[in-house]
Design a protein around this motif. Structure first.
Motif, mmCIF file in Angstrom:
data_model
loop_
_atom_site.group_PDB
_atom_site.id
_atom_site.type_symbol
_atom_site.label_atom_id
_atom_site.label_comp_id
_atom_site.label_asym_id
_atom_site.label_seq_id
_atom_site.Cartn_x
_atom_site.Cartn_y
_atom_site.Cartn_z
ATOM 1 N N VAL A 188 0.860 -1.186 0.000
ATOM 2 C CA VAL A 188 0.000 0.000 0.000
ATOM 3 C C VAL A 188 0.896 1.236 0.000
ATOM 4 O O VAL A 188 1.831 1.328 0.806
ATOM 5 C CB VAL A 188 -0.936 0.035 1.225
ATOM 6 N N PHE A 189 0.619 2.169 -0.909
ATOM 7 C CA PHE A 189 1.380 3.409 -1.001
ATOM 8 C C PHE A 189 0.433 4.589 -0.791
ATOM 9 O O PHE A 189 -0.668 4.618 -1.350
ATOM 10 C CB PHE A 189 2.056 3.529 -2.377
ATOM 11 N N HIS A 190 0.885 5.560 -0.015
ATOM 12 C CA HIS A 190 0.077 6.739 0.279
ATOM 13 C C HIS A 190 0.705 7.965 -0.382
ATOM 14 O O HIS A 190 1.922 8.145 -0.352
ATOM 15 C CB HIS A 190 -0.038 6.953 1.784
ATOM 16 N N THR A 196 -4.573 10.435 -2.281
ATOM 17 C CA THR A 196 -5.041 9.097 -2.630
ATOM 18 C C THR A 196 -4.064 8.057 -2.086
ATOM 19 O O THR A 196 -2.915 8.356 -1.740
ATOM 20 C CB THR A 196 -5.169 8.906 -4.155
ATOM 21 N N SER A 197 -4.531 6.826 -2.020
ATOM 22 C CA SER A 197 -3.690 5.674 -1.681
ATOM 23 C C SER A 197 -3.783 4.669 -2.811
ATOM 24 O O SER A 197 -4.815 4.569 -3.483
ATOM 25 C CB SER A 197 -4.148 5.026 -0.374
ATOM 26 N N LEU A 198 -2.703 3.915 -3.016
ATOM 27 C CA LEU A 198 -2.649 2.922 -4.082
ATOM 28 C C LEU A 198 -2.376 1.558 -3.462
ATOM 29 O O LEU A 198 -1.390 1.375 -2.737
ATOM 30 C CB LEU A 198 -1.551 3.285 -5.082
ATOM 31 N N VAL A 199 -3.269 0.606 -3.745
ATOM 32 C CA VAL A 199 -3.156 -0.749 -3.204
ATOM 33 C C VAL A 199 -2.684 -1.674 -4.317
ATOM 34 O O VAL A 199 -3.373 -1.826 -5.332
ATOM 35 C CB VAL A 199 -4.511 -1.238 -2.650
ATOM 36 N N ARG A 232 -7.023 2.048 -6.533
ATOM 37 C CA ARG A 232 -6.857 3.339 -5.866
ATOM 38 C C ARG A 232 -8.020 3.598 -4.913
ATOM 39 O O ARG A 232 -9.139 3.131 -5.126
ATOM 40 C CB ARG A 232 -6.768 4.462 -6.904
ATOM 41 N N THR A 233 -7.739 4.342 -3.861
ATOM 42 C CA THR A 233 -8.772 4.785 -2.931
ATOM 43 C C THR A 233 -8.345 6.115 -2.341
ATOM 44 O O THR A 233 -7.255 6.614 -2.639
ATOM 45 C CB THR A 233 -9.024 3.734 -1.827
ATOM 46 N N VAL A 239 -6.122 3.105 4.378
ATOM 47 C CA VAL A 239 -5.982 1.695 4.024
ATOM 48 C C VAL A 239 -4.642 1.163 4.526
ATOM 49 O O VAL A 239 -3.607 1.820 4.394
ATOM 50 C CB VAL A 239 -6.080 1.521 2.495
ATOM 51 N N LYS A 240 -4.666 -0.042 5.093
ATOM 52 C CA LYS A 240 -3.455 -0.681 5.590
ATOM 53 C C LYS A 240 -3.346 -2.094 5.011
ATOM 54 O O LYS A 240 -4.357 -2.723 4.701
ATOM 55 C CB LYS A 240 -3.482 -0.762 7.119
ATOM 56 N N PRO A 241 -2.110 -2.608 4.878
ATOM 57 C CA PRO A 241 -1.957 -3.996 4.416
ATOM 58 C C PRO A 241 -2.590 -4.961 5.409
ATOM 59 O O PRO A 241 -2.630 -4.703 6.620
ATOM 60 C CB PRO A 241 -0.440 -4.177 4.355
ATOM 61 N N GLY A 242 -3.095 -6.091 4.904
ATOM 62 C CA GLY A 242 -3.684 -7.109 5.764
ATOM 63 C C GLY A 242 -3.351 -8.493 5.251
ATOM 64 O O GLY A 242 -3.074 -8.681 4.061
ATOM 65 N N ASP A 243 -3.358 -9.458 6.144
ATOM 66 C CA ASP A 243 -3.053 -10.840 5.769
ATOM 67 C C ASP A 243 -4.310 -11.528 5.248
ATOM 68 O O ASP A 243 -5.432 -11.129 5.519
ATOM 69 C CB ASP A 243 -2.509 -11.606 6.972
ATOM 70 N N GLY A 244 -4.083 -12.610 4.502
ATOM 71 C CA GLY A 244 -5.183 -13.417 4.007
ATOM 72 C C GLY A 244 -5.734 -12.912 2.690
ATOM 73 O O GLY A 244 -5.322 -11.878 2.159
ATOM 74 N N GLN A 245 -6.704 -13.695 2.150
ATOM 75 C CA GLN A 245 -7.316 -13.352 0.867
ATOM 76 C C GLN A 245 -8.495 -12.400 1.068
ATOM 77 O O GLN A 245 -9.271 -12.543 2.010
ATOM 78 C CB GLN A 245 -7.813 -14.614 0.161
ATOM 79 N N PHE A 246 -8.615 -11.460 0.123
ATOM 80 C CA PHE A 246 -9.714 -10.502 0.127
ATOM 81 C C PHE A 246 -10.510 -10.636 -1.163
ATOM 82 O O PHE A 246 -9.989 -11.104 -2.186
ATOM 83 C CB PHE A 246 -9.196 -9.063 0.247
ATOM 84 N N LEU A 247 -11.757 -10.221 -1.116
ATOM 85 C CA LEU A 247 -12.565 -10.090 -2.327
ATOM 86 C C LEU A 247 -12.681 -8.590 -2.611
ATOM 87 O O LEU A 247 -13.332 -7.860 -1.874
ATOM 88 C CB LEU A 247 -13.948 -10.702 -2.138
ATOM 89 N N PHE A 248 -12.021 -8.139 -3.677
ATOM 90 C CA PHE A 248 -11.984 -6.714 -4.007
ATOM 91 C C PHE A 248 -13.065 -6.398 -5.039
ATOM 92 O O PHE A 248 -13.166 -7.063 -6.071
ATOM 93 C CB PHE A 248 -10.618 -6.332 -4.589
ATOM 94 N N THR A 249 -13.870 -5.393 -4.744
ATOM 95 C CA THR A 249 -14.865 -4.908 -5.701
ATOM 96 C C THR A 249 -14.686 -3.404 -5.841
ATOM 97 O O THR A 249 -14.057 -2.757 -4.999
ATOM 98 C CB THR A 249 -16.299 -5.204 -5.232
#
Length: 288
Positions: A188-190, A196-199, A232-233, A239-249
């Motif tokens: 994650v970059f801020h 904005t932040s970039l994931v 982007r958000t 936004v912070k990094p997190g472990d595990g799988q995510f469902l991104f929409t």
């Protein structure tokens, strides 16, 4: 460098109101010339559109006044189109100007800048053109695309999210989003300047996407389902990094993927199975 003309200043200012359609404006500063007193004023009535200023001279004030009085738009994002080179961009708040983009910031590409709307229904963007003499006057175009964003409404294509989705919003998001992918957060970059932040995302499955934001990786040791992409958000979402799988929409804005709902995949499965048992799903989501 502060602008030479501020609308609330005591100097005499001539405000010229320019014709525009509901969403877009294209106009010229050639007739205005180098008169330091003149500010061109444009009012636009849509939540997205564009501004193109040919022969930019002195100042241009763009008031965004969407015809949706019951909806609060708390964020405005603009993208250089074709360029903002040669002009400084300010945000007008309570009659004062705050610098958003410098005249020559060494930018590359069509960058996106976001800011908080000072007034819920009347964000104002102020452009100050760089000085030109009659001898150096040349045809150039300063312009940008704009979009007004608000807190999530699952039925809206113009949305950004800074809070977890509830179950109904999540179920609607997986059926109506411009992209739905499963994967891991790589980084994650801020960017405080652009707000904005970039994931960075490494996907394990792309269910669908409207554009080609998530590109397939060609590597003998990488699954054919694996793709990389960037989402982007807004910086305010923290936004912070997190472990595990995510469902991104999310939605496509300015040719980029913008984050909507992003639950952990195991949490989505729990919500979806319960909804399907109760016949409360909005579409059939493909499960493994």
């Amino acid at each position: 460098m502060l602008p030479s003309v501020i609308i609330v200043a005591c100097l005499p200012v001539l405000v010229l109101r320019c014709a525009a359609d509901l969403c877009n404006w294209t106009g010229s500063g050639f007739a205005v010339g180098a008169d330091p007193r003149i500010v061109l004023q444009v009012r636009l009535r849509c939540t997205e559109g564009s501004v193109r200023w040919v022969y930019p001279g002195q100042a241009l004030r763009v008031a965004l006044e969407p015809n949706l009085s019951s909806i609060r738009y708390n964020t405005v994002c603009i993208q250089e189109f074709p360029s903002l080179s040669g002009a400084s961009v300010f945000i007008e708040r309570a009659g004062e100007l705050e610098l958003l983009v410098t005249e020559d910031g060494g930018r590359t590409g069509r960058q996106v800048f976001c800011f908080q709307a000072g007034e819920p229904h009347r964000p104002v963007i102020y452009l100050q053109a760089g000085p030109q003499s009659p001898e150096t006057w040349s045809r150039r175009i300063v312009g940008f695309r704009y979009k007004l964003l608000r807190n999530r409404s699952a039925n809206s294509g113009l949305e950004t999210s800074c809070r977890p989705c509830n179950d109904t919003e999540l179920l609607m998001a997986v059926c109506s989003s411009d992209f739905v992918v499963r994967g891991y957060i790589k980084n994650v970059f801020h960017d405080s300047r652009r707000q904005t932040s970039l994931v960075e995302v490494w996907t394990t499955k792309v269910y669908w996407q409207r554009s080609g934001v998530f590109e397939q990786q060609v590597h003998p040791y990488v699954s054919s389902q694996s793709r990389r992409g960037r989402i982007r958000t807004l910086l305010q979402c923290h936004v912070k990094p997190g472990d595990g799988q995510f469902l991104f929409t999310g939605s496509d804005h300015f040719g980029e993927a913008w984050l909507g709902c992003a639950p952990r995949y195991k949490d989505f499965l729990s919500v979806y199975h319960k909804a399907r048992m109760g016949r409360r799903t909005f579409c059939n989501f493909p499960l493994d």
